[in-house]
Write a protein that holds these residues in place. Sequence first.
Motif: not given
Length: 141
Positions: A58-67
Amino acid sequence: MIHIITGDKGKGKTKVLIEKVNNDVKVAQGDIVFLDNNNKHMYELSNRVTMINCTNYDVSKLDMFVGFILGIISQNHDIEKIYIDNFKTITLTEKADDDVKHALDMVNAISEKYNIDIVICFATDSNDVPDEYKSNIIAAL
Protein backbone atom coordinates in the motif's frame (compact mmCIF):
# COMPACT_ATOMS: atom_id res chain seq x y z
CA MET A 1 24.24 9.11 -5.21
CA ILE A 2 21.15 8.89 -7.32
CA HIS A 3 21.13 8.17 -11.03
CA ILE A 4 18.18 8.94 -13.29
CA ILE A 5 16.76 7.30 -16.40
CA THR A 6 14.16 9.46 -18.16
CA GLY A 7 12.04 9.35 -21.27
CA ASP A 8 8.48 9.42 -22.44
CA LYS A 9 6.16 6.50 -21.75
CA GLY A 10 6.89 3.53 -24.00
CA LYS A 11 10.43 4.57 -24.97
CA GLY A 12 12.18 1.60 -23.29
CA LYS A 13 13.27 3.05 -19.94
CA THR A 14 12.41 -0.11 -18.02
CA LYS A 15 14.33 -2.26 -20.48
CA VAL A 16 17.42 -0.10 -19.92
CA LEU A 17 16.88 -0.26 -16.15
CA ILE A 18 16.55 -4.06 -16.12
CA GLU A 19 19.64 -4.43 -18.29
CA LYS A 20 21.56 -2.24 -15.85
CA VAL A 21 20.32 -4.25 -12.85
CA ASN A 22 21.29 -7.56 -14.41
CA ASN A 23 24.74 -6.26 -15.39
CA ASP A 24 25.38 -4.69 -11.99
CA VAL A 25 24.37 -7.82 -10.07
CA LYS A 26 27.29 -9.67 -11.70
CA VAL A 27 29.85 -7.38 -10.04
CA ALA A 28 27.99 -6.23 -6.92
CA GLN A 29 29.57 -6.89 -3.55
CA GLY A 30 26.32 -6.26 -1.66
CA ASP A 31 22.63 -6.86 -2.17
CA ILE A 32 20.48 -5.29 -4.88
CA VAL A 33 16.83 -4.34 -4.49
CA PHE A 34 14.40 -3.56 -7.33
CA LEU A 35 11.23 -1.62 -6.46
CA ASP A 36 8.28 -1.37 -8.83
CA ASN A 37 4.53 -0.90 -8.75
CA ASN A 38 3.80 -4.29 -10.37
CA ASN A 39 5.31 -7.76 -10.87
CA LYS A 40 5.49 -7.53 -14.66
CA HIS A 41 9.29 -7.76 -14.87
CA MET A 42 9.92 -10.27 -12.10
CA TYR A 43 11.16 -13.01 -14.42
CA GLU A 44 13.44 -10.67 -16.37
CA LEU A 45 15.53 -9.94 -13.28
CA SER A 46 18.40 -12.05 -12.01
CA ASN A 47 17.41 -14.32 -9.13
CA ARG A 48 20.05 -12.50 -7.04
CA VAL A 49 17.92 -9.33 -7.10
CA THR A 50 15.27 -8.78 -4.44
CA MET A 51 12.18 -7.59 -6.29
CA ILE A 52 9.52 -5.77 -4.27
CA ASN A 53 6.12 -4.68 -5.56
CA CYS A 54 5.35 -1.52 -3.55
CA THR A 55 1.61 -1.76 -4.20
CA ASN A 56 1.54 -5.03 -2.22
CA TYR A 57 2.40 -2.87 0.80
CA ASP A 58 0.00 0.00 0.00
CA VAL A 59 2.84 2.42 -0.76
CA SER A 60 1.19 5.28 -2.59
CA LYS A 61 2.68 8.57 -1.40
CA LEU A 62 6.14 10.04 -1.02
CA ASP A 63 6.25 9.93 2.78
CA MET A 64 5.11 6.30 2.75
CA PHE A 65 7.71 5.49 0.11
CA VAL A 66 10.53 7.11 2.10
CA GLY A 67 9.51 5.16 5.20
CA PHE A 68 9.30 1.99 3.12
CA ILE A 69 12.84 2.45 1.77
CA LEU A 70 14.18 3.21 5.26
CA GLY A 71 12.48 0.05 6.54
CA ILE A 72 14.13 -2.02 3.82
CA ILE A 73 17.52 -0.51 4.61
CA SER A 74 17.06 -1.05 8.36
CA GLN A 75 16.50 -4.77 7.78
CA ASN A 76 19.45 -5.28 5.44
CA HIS A 77 22.70 -3.41 5.98
CA ASP A 78 24.28 -5.13 2.96
CA ILE A 79 22.23 -3.25 0.34
CA GLU A 80 24.54 -1.75 -2.24
CA LYS A 81 22.05 -0.54 -4.84
CA ILE A 82 18.35 0.16 -5.10
CA TYR A 83 16.60 0.41 -8.46
CA ILE A 84 13.22 2.13 -8.66
CA ASP A 85 10.97 1.76 -11.69
CA ASN A 86 7.86 3.94 -12.18
CA PHE A 87 9.15 6.41 -9.59
CA LYS A 88 6.50 9.08 -10.16
CA THR A 89 3.67 6.54 -10.12
CA ILE A 90 4.78 5.13 -6.76
CA THR A 91 5.73 8.36 -4.99
CA LEU A 92 3.65 11.22 -6.37
CA THR A 93 -0.06 11.73 -6.71
CA GLU A 94 -1.42 13.38 -9.86
CA LYS A 95 -1.78 16.70 -8.03
CA ALA A 96 1.75 16.55 -6.66
CA ASP A 97 3.44 16.18 -10.03
CA ASP A 98 5.33 19.42 -9.40
CA ASP A 99 6.99 17.88 -6.33
CA VAL A 100 9.53 15.86 -8.34
CA LYS A 101 12.42 17.93 -6.96
CA HIS A 102 11.28 17.36 -3.38
CA ALA A 103 10.97 13.60 -4.03
CA LEU A 104 14.43 13.47 -5.61
CA ASP A 105 15.86 15.48 -2.70
CA MET A 106 14.46 13.01 -0.18
CA VAL A 107 15.69 9.93 -2.04
CA ASN A 108 19.09 11.55 -2.61
CA ALA A 109 19.39 12.27 1.13
CA ILE A 110 18.77 8.57 1.85
CA SER A 111 21.31 7.58 -0.78
CA GLU A 112 23.99 9.81 0.72
CA LYS A 113 23.26 9.00 4.36
CA TYR A 114 23.36 5.23 3.89
CA ASN A 115 25.91 5.19 1.04
CA ILE A 116 23.57 3.32 -1.31
CA ASP A 117 23.43 3.99 -5.05
CA ILE A 118 19.84 4.53 -6.14
CA VAL A 119 18.82 4.38 -9.79
CA ILE A 120 15.47 6.02 -10.52
CA CYS A 121 13.46 5.48 -13.68
CA PHE A 122 10.51 7.72 -14.46
CA ALA A 123 8.47 8.95 -17.39
CA THR A 124 9.42 12.54 -18.08
CA ASP A 125 11.40 14.46 -20.61
CA SER A 126 15.01 15.01 -19.53
CA ASN A 127 14.39 18.76 -19.84
CA ASP A 128 11.76 18.48 -17.09
CA VAL A 129 14.23 17.04 -14.59
CA PRO A 130 15.11 19.71 -12.00
CA ASP A 131 18.36 21.51 -12.87
CA GLU A 132 20.11 20.22 -9.74
CA TYR A 133 19.69 16.66 -10.99
CA LYS A 134 20.38 17.00 -14.72
CA SER A 135 23.98 15.82 -14.18
CA ASN A 136 22.58 12.63 -12.57
CA ILE A 137 20.84 11.54 -15.78
CA ILE A 138 22.48 8.35 -17.08
CA ALA A 139 20.00 7.69 -19.89
CA ALA A 140 17.50 9.98 -21.63
CA LEU A 141 15.28 8.16 -24.10
